[in-house]
Each structure stands twice: as structure tokens, then as C-alpha cells.
Enzyme design. Structure first.
Site: not given
Length: 104
Positions: A29, A32
């Protein structure tokens, strides 16, 4: 910043004597990874008031399912074992701090 697992979730998050900001994240991600340094800054500045924690949803999907986390990153703020605030998606530091400040 601490790493939470399905095995330590009850103790480290729900049983904490301080509020816990739990970052639901995954290695794949990009957003993230973008907020990780922001969370490290918040940990350094507010670590005496709030625990900053991370949980990898690929390794511990049961916790993400339990809290209906469907998008990453998701930040849940737990206080006394309950979710009191949620932030979905990558946000700047000020937005995260402003969201958690009333609860810490």
C-alpha cells in the site's frame, strides 16, 4: 511505535491504559508508506499521551474484518477498548493530530 498482532491486540490495544492510534496497513500500500513517517513524528511528539501502533492486515486479517476496515490506510483511535475516532486514507499530520486531539 509498536507492532500489534492478532495475538496481542486485546492486550496492546483494547487493554491499554492510554488511547491507541492503530494503523491498519499493508506492505503493498503506497499511501500506507506515505503516512508511516508522519505516525513516527506523532509518536515522538505525543507518545506520552497516545500509543501509536501498526497492524499488517495481510498477516492479521481477522482484526481488520472485526472492525470493517475495507480501505488502507485506516487509522482507528481506541480509548477504553472502543473506537472513538476513525481516519480513512492518507492524511497530513495536522489532520491526524486534529482528529485525535479531543480524545487524548
Amino acid at each position: 511505535m509498536i507492532e500489534v498482532t492478532a495475538e496481542t491486540f486485546e492486550r496492546d490495544v483494547l487493554g491499554s491504559d492510554r488511547p491507541v492510534l492503530l494503523d491498519f496497513w499493508a506492505e503493498w500500500c503506497p499511501p500506507c508508506k506515505m503516512i508511516s513517517p508522519i505516525l513516527e513524528e506523532i509518536d515522538r511528539e505525543y507518545g506520552d499521551k497516545v500509543v501509536i501502533a501498526k497492524i499488517d492486515v495481510d498477516e492479521h486479517p481477522s482484526i481488520a474484518l472485526r472492525y470493517d476496515v475495507i480501505g488502507l490506510p485506516t487509522l482507528n483511535l481506541y480509548r477504553d477498548g472502543e473506537v472513538v475516532h476513525q481516519i480513512k486514507g492518507a492524511r497530513p499530520k495536522r489532520a491526524i493530530v486534529d482528529g485525535i486531539a479531543p480524545h487524548i
